[in-house]
Design an enzyme around this catalytic site. Structure first.
Site, PDB file in Angstrom:
ATOM      1  N   GLY A  13       2.508   7.773   2.507  1.00 39.00           N
ATOM      2  CA  GLY A  13       2.567   6.925   3.690  1.00 39.00           C
ATOM      3  C   GLY A  13       1.262   7.033   4.455  1.00 39.00           C
ATOM      4  O   GLY A  13       0.312   6.303   4.211  1.00 39.00           O
ATOM      5  N   SER A  14       1.179   8.001   5.388  1.00 38.17           N
ATOM      6  CA  SER A  14      -0.072   8.219   6.107  1.00 38.17           C
ATOM      7  C   SER A  14      -1.193   8.632   5.159  1.00 38.17           C
ATOM      8  O   SER A  14      -2.358   8.292   5.367  1.00 38.17           O
ATOM      9  CB  SER A  14       0.134   9.286   7.185  1.00 38.17           C
TER      10      SER A  14
ATOM     11  N   LEU B  40       0.826  -1.200   0.000  1.00 38.61           N
ATOM     12  CA  LEU B  40       0.000   0.000   0.000  1.00 38.61           C
ATOM     13  C   LEU B  40       0.866   1.258   0.000  1.00 38.61           C
ATOM     14  O   LEU B  40       0.719   2.110  -0.867  1.00 38.61           O
ATOM     15  CB  LEU B  40      -0.941  -0.005   1.218  1.00 38.61           C
TER      16      LEU B  40
ATOM     17  N   GLY C 131      23.329  -0.849  33.377  1.00 35.48           N
ATOM     18  CA  GLY C 131      24.326  -0.870  32.312  1.00 35.48           C
ATOM     19  C   GLY C 131      24.247  -2.114  31.448  1.00 35.48           C
ATOM     20  O   GLY C 131      24.457  -2.057  30.227  1.00 35.48           O
TER      21      GLY C 131
ATOM     22  N   GLN D  92      16.146  -0.026  31.988  1.00 30.12           N
ATOM     23  CA  GLN D  92      16.483   0.650  33.240  1.00 30.12           C
ATOM     24  C   GLN D  92      16.681  -0.353  34.378  1.00 30.12           C
ATOM     25  O   GLN D  92      17.579  -0.204  35.213  1.00 30.12           O
ATOM     26  CB  GLN D  92      15.384   1.647  33.600  1.00 30.12           C
TER      27      GLN D  92
ATOM     28  N   GLU E 242       3.859   4.101  -0.292  1.00 33.81           N
ATOM     29  CA  GLU E 242       4.781   4.496  -1.346  1.00 33.81           C
ATOM     30  C   GLU E 242       5.727   5.576  -0.813  1.00 33.81           C
ATOM     31  O   GLU E 242       5.479   6.136   0.260  1.00 33.81           O
ATOM     32  CB  GLU E 242       4.004   5.016  -2.567  1.00 33.81           C
ATOM     33  N   PRO E 243       6.797   5.882  -1.541  1.00 38.01           N
ATOM     34  CA  PRO E 243       7.732   6.899  -1.051  1.00 38.01           C
ATOM     35  C   PRO E 243       7.068   8.233  -0.720  1.00 38.01           C
ATOM     36  O   PRO E 243       7.474   8.916   0.228  1.00 38.01           O
ATOM     37  CB  PRO E 243       8.733   7.041  -2.197  1.00 38.01           C
TER      38      PRO E 243
ATOM     39  N   GLU F 147       1.739   0.304  10.019  1.00 36.27           N
ATOM     40  CA  GLU F 147       0.289   0.129   9.841  1.00 36.27           C
ATOM     41  C   GLU F 147      -0.506   1.281  10.438  1.00 36.27           C
ATOM     42  O   GLU F 147      -1.501   1.089  11.134  1.00 36.27           O
ATOM     43  CB  GLU F 147      -0.167  -1.233  10.373  1.00 36.27           C
TER      44      GLU F 147
END
Length: 391
Positions: A139-140, A133, A348, A344, A135-136, A371
């Site tokens: 999107g939204s 669906l 480390g 957290q 494309e460059p 999505e």
């Protein structure tokens, strides 16, 4: 019917068959998926053989009709299977969800002849699907897509254009493609089922991603790709409505995967807190850390309750789009919070690749984007509450 998970939480399952199915999935996850997840993600390897196993086991067609090779399971059960797969490795859970999404247009809008011809191989024949669906430049705003399919005199469609952010791009056996066949806007889009090896279809190199490195995401280029009209799914111009219908269900898949990922992070944090000692006792004894774990567990349980509520609405044939958007929004935001807190808890060590929580954190970020970004989910929810925006 209740089913006890590894952490002792009781889940409601509708049938004995569903309980046995979830037990099978947990066994596969424990033996076949989890032991290889860290190594394969670090190496960027996609587990194609594992997906063949899932297909043979009937796990890639669970919500579809048995007469076409599906499992005939309600979404309430299917989503809990996705959660188990994602808890073992998100690449697998998300891949199963995307494959199911790729079958949606054919299963829901194809003719009986089309379903009989293609769906059994897609659901249980070892094939892997891609959903095309985005494309460059679309999107939204997916209704602005530019990939075009032109119908020639003999009836075939010829597709030209580029799709972007395609999960399984370059390795999929079939693609459900939304292409422009008419004028601008949503009403000019049609759905087409395209073989993965069609002449003129090629993939760009996979995207170099922050996480999910074992799941290939790539642009797909359509250069004169020809498909016959009997691979058109639904009516001409119906493609965008088909895409949105699929995405409502697909968002539930993402929500379930997010809960699985968050659960994996919580399990790792709890295990570490019990073993790690400071000031002469386990760090799990310290109230500040106990409260953090309690909040993480609450996020996981609340997320599961929300996606299951949406699934039950869907299974009952009731409107579920608003609840699906809420589930995708809440569960993926929760996954981000829980994985951050898991890092957290480990301190480390959590920031190193020696423990999986740093990978979980990188993967969680992606779930807030795919999505429909979580900002888009808020748009969808608000429209259900107060109507569309004024123009």
């Amino acid at each position: 019917m209740a089913d006890s998970t590894a952490d002792g939480v009781e889940r409601r399952l509708p049938t004995e068959e569903a309980r046995e199915l979830l037990s099978l999935v947990r066994d596969i996850a424990r033996r076949e998926i989890a032991p290889h997840a860290a190594e394969e993600e670090a190496a960027g390897r996609f587990p194609r053989a594992l997906f063949a196993l899932l297909s043979r086991s009937g796990l890639l067609g669970l919500p579809y009709a048995p007469e076409y090779g599906g499992g005939g399971q309600p979404y309430e059960v299917y989503l809990q299977v996705l959660e188990e797969l994602a808890a073992a490795r998100l690449t697998v859970g998300l891949g199963a969800s995307v494959h199911t999404l790729s079958c949606h247009a054919l299963a829901g809008f194809g003719t009986d002849e089309q379903r009989a011809a293609h769906l059994p191989a897609m659901l249980g024949g070892g094939l892997l699907g891609a959903y095309c669906l985005s494309e460059p430049s679309a999107g939204s705003d997916a209704a602005a897509l530019r990939t075009r399919a032109v119908r020639e005199a003999e009836g075939d469609w010829v597709i030209d254009g580029t799709k972007a952010w395609i999960t399984h791009g370059g390795i999929a056996d079939f693609c459900t493609v939304m292409a422009r066949t008419g004028g601008s806007g949503a009403r000019g889009i049609t759905a087409l089922l395209v073989p993965g090896d069609a002449p003129g279809l090629s993939a760009a190199p996979p995207e170099r991603k922050m996480g999910m490195k074992g799941s290939p995401t790539a642009q797909l280029h359509f250069d004169g790709v020809r498909v016959s009209d009997d691979r058109r799914l639904g009516a001409e111009g119906q493609g965008f409505a088909i895409a949105l219908d699929a995405l409502d269900s697909g968002r539930l898949g993402i929500a379930a995967c997010a809960v699985g990922l968050a659960r994996a992070a919580l399990d790792e944090a709890v295990g570490y807190a019990r073993e790690r000692r400071q000031f002469g006792r386990p760090i799990a004894d310290f109230q500040g850390l106990r409260f953090l774990l309690a909040d993480m567990a609450t996020q996981v349980e609340a997320g599961r309750a929300l996606y299951l509520e949406a699934a039950r609405l869907r299974d009952e044939g009731r409107p579920f789009g608003r609840c699906a958007a809420m589930a995708k929004l809440f569960c993926t935001d929760a996954a981000m919070r829980v994985t951050t807190d898991a890092v957290q808890v480990l301190g480390g060590y959590g920031y190193t690749a020696d423990f999986p929580v740093e990978r979980y954190l990188r993967e969680a970020k992606m779930l807030q984007i795919v999505e429909g970004t979580n900002q888009i989910q808020r748009v969808v929810i608000a429209r259900h509450l107060v109507g569309p925006e004024s123009r």
